[in-house]
Motif scaffolding. Structure first.
Motif, PDB file in Angstrom:
ATOM      1  N   ASP A 120       0.774  -0.854   0.061  1.00  0.00           N
ATOM      2  CA  ASP A 120       0.304   0.183   0.169  1.00  0.00           C
ATOM      3  C   ASP A 120       0.769   1.046   0.093  1.00  0.00           C
ATOM      4  N   LEU A 121       0.895   2.124   0.056  1.00  0.00           N
ATOM      5  CA  LEU A 121       1.032   3.038  -0.260  1.00  0.00           C
ATOM      6  C   LEU A 121       1.824   3.875   1.041  1.00  0.00           C
ATOM      7  N   ASP A 122       1.450   3.733   2.610  1.00  0.00           N
ATOM      8  CA  ASP A 122       1.899   4.251   3.125  1.00  0.00           C
ATOM      9  C   ASP A 122       3.577   3.203   3.351  1.00  0.00           C
ATOM     10  N   ALA A 123       2.979   1.705   2.872  1.00  0.00           N
ATOM     11  CA  ALA A 123       4.444   0.794   3.052  1.00  0.00           C
ATOM     12  C   ALA A 123       5.005   1.613   1.826  1.00  0.00           C
ATOM     13  N   ALA A 124       4.769   1.825   0.879  1.00  0.00           N
ATOM     14  CA  ALA A 124       5.984   1.900  -0.134  1.00  0.00           C
ATOM     15  C   ALA A 124       6.135   3.775   0.302  1.00  0.00           C
ATOM     16  N   LEU A 125       6.096   4.369   1.381  1.00  0.00           N
ATOM     17  CA  LEU A 125       6.834   5.592   1.300  1.00  0.00           C
ATOM     18  C   LEU A 125       8.151   5.025   2.178  1.00  0.00           C
ATOM     19  N   ARG A 126       7.379   4.051   3.246  1.00  0.00           N
ATOM     20  CA  ARG A 126       8.070   4.031   4.355  1.00  0.00           C
ATOM     21  C   ARG A 126       9.047   3.011   3.958  1.00  0.00           C
ATOM     22  N   ILE A 127       9.133   1.986   3.398  1.00  0.00           N
ATOM     23  CA  ILE A 127      10.896   1.770   2.021  1.00  0.00           C
ATOM     24  C   ILE A 127      11.716   2.895   1.781  1.00  0.00           C
ATOM     25  N   ALA A 128      10.827   3.683   1.348  1.00  0.00           N
ATOM     26  CA  ALA A 128      11.348   4.421   0.111  1.00  0.00           C
ATOM     27  C   ALA A 128      12.281   4.988   1.020  1.00  0.00           C
ATOM     28  N   LEU A 129      11.685   5.567   2.229  1.00  0.00           N
ATOM     29  CA  LEU A 129      12.881   6.883   3.092  1.00  0.00           C
ATOM     30  C   LEU A 129      13.734   5.775   4.387  1.00  0.00           C
ATOM     31  N   THR A 130      13.118   4.163   4.615  1.00  0.00           N
ATOM     32  CA  THR A 130      14.428   4.003   5.244  1.00  0.00           C
ATOM     33  C   THR A 130      14.373   2.778   4.969  1.00  0.00           C
ATOM     34  N   GLY A 131      14.505   2.196   3.816  1.00  0.00           N
ATOM     35  CA  GLY A 131      15.386   1.181   2.572  1.00  0.00           C
ATOM     36  C   GLY A 131      15.638   1.131   1.709  1.00  0.00           C
ATOM     37  N   PRO A 132      16.757   2.025   1.887  1.00  0.00           N
ATOM     38  CA  PRO A 132      17.336   2.602   0.536  1.00  0.00           C
ATOM     39  C   PRO A 132      18.114   1.419  -0.617  1.00  0.00           C
ATOM     40  N   ASP A 133      18.608   0.470  -0.206  1.00  0.00           N
ATOM     41  CA  ASP A 133      18.955  -0.777  -0.466  1.00  0.00           C
ATOM     42  C   ASP A 133      18.288  -1.957  -1.053  1.00  0.00           C
ATOM     43  N   ARG A 134      16.793  -1.009  -0.485  1.00  0.00           N
ATOM     44  CA  ARG A 134      15.449  -2.128  -1.749  1.00  0.00           C
ATOM     45  C   ARG A 134      14.898  -2.006  -2.382  1.00  0.00           C
ATOM     46  N   LEU A 135      15.520  -0.599  -2.805  1.00  0.00           N
ATOM     47  CA  LEU A 135      14.755   0.234  -4.063  1.00  0.00           C
ATOM     48  C   LEU A 135      15.429  -0.300  -5.819  1.00  0.00           C
ATOM     49  N   ARG A 136      14.301   0.147  -6.548  1.00  0.00           N
ATOM     50  CA  ARG A 136      14.393  -1.408  -7.642  1.00  0.00           C
ATOM     51  C   ARG A 136      15.130   0.467  -8.843  1.00  0.00           C
ATOM     52  N   ALA A 137      14.966   1.561  -8.484  1.00  0.00           N
ATOM     53  CA  ALA A 137      15.526   2.234  -9.299  1.00  0.00           C
ATOM     54  C   ALA A 137      14.752   3.688  -8.584  1.00  0.00           C
ATOM     55  N   VAL A 138      15.403   4.830  -8.488  1.00  0.00           N
ATOM     56  CA  VAL A 138      15.138   6.119  -7.932  1.00  0.00           C
ATOM     57  C   VAL A 138      15.732   7.022  -9.987  1.00  0.00           C
ATOM     58  N   LEU A 139      14.409   8.001 -10.116  1.00  0.00           N
ATOM     59  CA  LEU A 139      14.556   8.453 -10.969  1.00  0.00           C
ATOM     60  C   LEU A 139      14.715  10.138 -10.620  1.00  0.00           C
ATOM     61  N   ARG A 140      15.598  11.475 -10.557  1.00  0.00           N
ATOM     62  CA  ARG A 140      15.734  12.768 -10.910  1.00  0.00           C
ATOM     63  C   ARG A 140      15.198  13.435 -12.328  1.00  0.00           C
ATOM     64  N   ASP A 141      14.202  14.248 -12.524  1.00  0.00           N
ATOM     65  CA  ASP A 141      14.394  14.867 -13.657  1.00  0.00           C
ATOM     66  C   ASP A 141      14.399  13.863 -14.873  1.00  0.00           C
ATOM     67  N   GLY A 142      13.975  12.485 -14.846  1.00  0.00           N
ATOM     68  CA  GLY A 142      13.993  11.375 -15.330  1.00  0.00           C
ATOM     69  C   GLY A 142      15.371  11.252 -16.151  1.00  0.00           C
ATOM     70  N   VAL A 143      16.515  11.142 -14.902  1.00  0.00           N
ATOM     71  CA  VAL A 143      17.526  10.821 -15.751  1.00  0.00           C
ATOM     72  C   VAL A 143      17.867   9.603 -14.256  1.00  0.00           C
ATOM     73  N   PRO A 144      18.525   8.325 -14.251  1.00  0.00           N
ATOM     74  CA  PRO A 144      18.448   7.387 -13.153  1.00  0.00           C
ATOM     75  C   PRO A 144      19.087   7.530 -12.552  1.00  0.00           C
ATOM     76  N   LEU A 145      19.145   7.513 -11.108  1.00  0.00           N
ATOM     77  CA  LEU A 145      20.387   7.789 -10.941  1.00  0.00           C
ATOM     78  C   LEU A 145      20.613   5.730  -9.269  1.00  0.00           C
ATOM     79  N   VAL A 146      19.748   5.563  -9.147  1.00  0.00           N
ATOM     80  CA  VAL A 146      20.076   4.241  -8.757  1.00  0.00           C
ATOM     81  C   VAL A 146      19.154   3.102  -9.917  1.00  0.00           C
ATOM     82  N   TRP A 147      19.594   2.256  -9.512  1.00  0.00           N
ATOM     83  CA  TRP A 147      18.999   1.338 -11.020  1.00  0.00           C
ATOM     84  C   TRP A 147      19.307  -0.162 -10.455  1.00  0.00           C
TER      85      TRP A 147
END
Length: 251
Positions: A120-147
């Motif tokens: 759910d959204l709450d879990a997604a935001l919690r992992i996004a904030l506290t579990g950087p090693d579990r992120l599939r990807a992060v984009l800033r201005d459409g540019v991949p920073l994590v993949w």
């Protein structure tokens, strides 16, 4: 046991990196847009172009060939904004302005997680904030920073240090070494050639001391008390913490 789809592969990343002038389309994801009109969408596509979210929702993939988009399967993942704007959520603002949603027109700052980490959204935001090693990807201005869970541009400590308790000089610009004094003659900040600073405030010497690093027109400070601060150079002027300073030349 359900197989987890293979997404955000090295081949995908290579396609994104070589297709920088083409739109990027993430397909078949659960997308929490945080847009008050759009809300959450299942099996949705996110179209990114020019650093912005161009479109969001199911069916965009049908036009991928027409638009020459780089297509990355996001099946089995959940996408949320990488930046949250609580002031906008509380007070409202015109749609499509500024970060904080994944609605069309918003900056393409987003985080991608596995569905298993984001029921759910709450879990997604919690992992996004506290579990950087579990992120599939992060984009800033459409540019991949994590993949695929790997940081592509690791943010190093200023000056190449590995922590906040070590010694050693930072990035020093010899042209900016010296004593900087604010327009009211209250704050005197000495930047030394060994990457240290020493502040006098209202005639009180050594009010704050610590290390500094200069990167272009930005200066970062790490005080010996443990707090961080920053300033910006504008030609011969240094702006820091509300003070406007000029370097005092030796007489």
């Amino acid at each position: 046991m359900t197989d987890v789809p293979v997404t955000f592969t090295a081949a995908d990343l290579q396609a994104v990196r070589t297709g920088t002038s083409r739109p990027l389309l993430l397909t078949d994801a659960t997308v929490h847009t945080l847009d008050p009109v759009i809300g959450t969408m299942k099996h949705a596509d996110v179209l990114i172009g020019g650093g912005l979210v161009v479109g969001v929702g199911p069916g965009i993939v049908k036009a991928a060939d027409d638009d020459g988009a780089v297509v990355v399967s996001a099946t089995g993942t959940t996408i949320v904004p990488a930046i949250l704007d609580l002031s906008a959520a509380l007070t409202g603002r015109p749609r499509g302005e500024g970060p904080g949603t994944l609605g069309p027109g918003a900056p393409a700052h987003l985080v991608v997680l596995a569905d298993t980490d984001a029921p759910d959204l709450d879990a997604a935001l919690r992992i996004a904030l506290t579990g950087p090693d579990r992120l599939r990807a992060v984009l800033r201005d459409g540019v991949p920073l994590v993949w695929d869970g790997t940081v592509l541009n690791p943010a190093s400590q200023p000056g190449g240090t590995t922590g906040t308790d070590g010694g050693g000089a930072g990035h020093v610009d010899p042209e900016r070494v010296g004593v900087w004094v604010d327009t009211e003659d209250f704050l005197h900040q000495e930047l030394t050639a060994d990457g240290r600073y020493d502040e006098t405030r209202g005639g009180r010497p050594h009010a704050f001391q610590g290390r500094y690093w200069i990167d272009g027109d930005r200066i970062d400070y790490l005080d010996d008390l443990g707090f961080w601060a920053f300033g910006r150079f504008d030609g011969d002027t240094l702006h820091h913490a509300g003070y406007t300073m000029h370097r005092r030349h030796a007489r």
